[in-house]
Design a protein around this motif. Structure first.
Motif, short mmCIF file in Angstrom:
data_model
loop_
_atom_site.label_atom_id
_atom_site.label_comp_id
_atom_site.label_asym_id
_atom_site.label_seq_id
_atom_site.Cartn_x
_atom_site.Cartn_y
_atom_site.Cartn_z
N LEU A 1 -2.40 -3.19 1.40
CA LEU A 1 -1.00 -3.74 1.11
C LEU A 1 -0.64 -5.04 2.12
O LEU A 1 -0.04 -6.01 1.86
CB LEU A 1 -0.14 -2.94 1.67
N ALA B 1 -2.82 1.59 1.63
CA ALA B 1 -1.95 0.98 2.60
C ALA B 1 -2.49 -0.09 3.53
O ALA B 1 -1.86 -1.38 3.65
CB ALA B 1 -1.90 2.17 3.51
N TRP C 1 2.51 4.60 0.28
CA TRP C 1 2.59 4.27 1.85
C TRP C 1 4.06 4.78 2.05
O TRP C 1 4.21 5.24 3.23
CB TRP C 1 2.53 2.61 1.99
N SER C 2 4.96 4.82 1.28
CA SER C 2 6.48 5.26 1.47
C SER C 2 6.32 6.74 1.69
O SER C 2 6.91 7.41 2.82
CB SER C 2 7.29 5.00 0.48
N ARG D 1 2.52 0.73 -2.53
CA ARG D 1 4.11 0.63 -1.83
C ARG D 1 4.57 2.20 -1.83
O ARG D 1 5.16 2.82 -1.20
CB ARG D 1 4.74 -0.15 -2.37
N GLN D 2 4.32 2.72 -3.20
CA GLN D 2 4.61 4.48 -3.23
C GLN D 2 3.92 5.24 -2.39
O GLN D 2 4.83 6.06 -1.78
CB GLN D 2 4.37 4.76 -4.94
N GLU E 1 -0.75 -2.84 -5.72
CA GLU E 1 0.46 -3.14 -4.81
C GLU E 1 1.35 -1.86 -5.16
O GLU E 1 1.92 -1.59 -4.28
CB GLU E 1 0.95 -4.57 -5.30
N GLU E 2 1.59 -2.13 -6.28
CA GLU E 2 2.88 -0.96 -6.77
C GLU E 2 2.47 0.47 -6.45
O GLU E 2 3.20 1.23 -5.63
CB GLU E 2 3.09 -0.94 -8.51
#
Length: 132
Positions: A44, A41, A106-107, A103-104, A99-100
């Motif tokens: 990111l 995170a 962190w969501s 994002r997952q 990064e992918e």
């Protein structure tokens, strides 16, 4: 051997996180660990030095941060760039795969934050039911 999108992967080779021997379990463990989620995170937001990461990820020890970064680097999520200067200068950033993944997770982390009141209420209800 790489598999194209048009090829059918035999069931025995297809990733299955529910299978005890599937390597995806270990990858899942790495990206969803307490420190893995938080490191991904923070990264990111861009490139960070070790000391910046340590300040940004509250509560992580130097040892755990180093282990987490090494594990994420080995898995291809984190890029480590060491510069031949004194004192040593090392930057950490995410690879496209990182990064992918970042994002997952962190969501998921943001969703957890938003649902903490519901979880606390559920815990309270559960605990009261166990007492009586």
């Amino acid at each position: 051997m790489p598999v194209s999108r048009d090829q059918v992967v035999p069931q025995s080779l297809a990733p299955d996180v529910n299978a005890a021997s599937c390597p995806s379990r270990l990858v899942l463990e790495h990206v969803t660990s307490r420190w893995g989620v938080l490191v991904l995170a923070v990264l990111l937001d861009g490139t960070h030095r070790f000391s910046e990461l340590r300040r940004a990820v509250g509560g992580v020890s130097e040892k755990m941060l180093a282990q987490t970064l090494q594990t994420l680097e080995r898995d291809g999520f984190v890029r480590r760039e060491a510069y031949p200067v004194i004192p040593p200068h090392v930057d950490y950033s995410l690879t496209p795969l990182g990064e992918e993944a970042g994002r997952q997770v962190w969501s998921l982390a943001r969703w957890v934050e938003s649902r903490v009141p519901d979880v606390m209420h559920a815990r309270d209800t559960y605990d009261k039911g166990k007492q009586g």
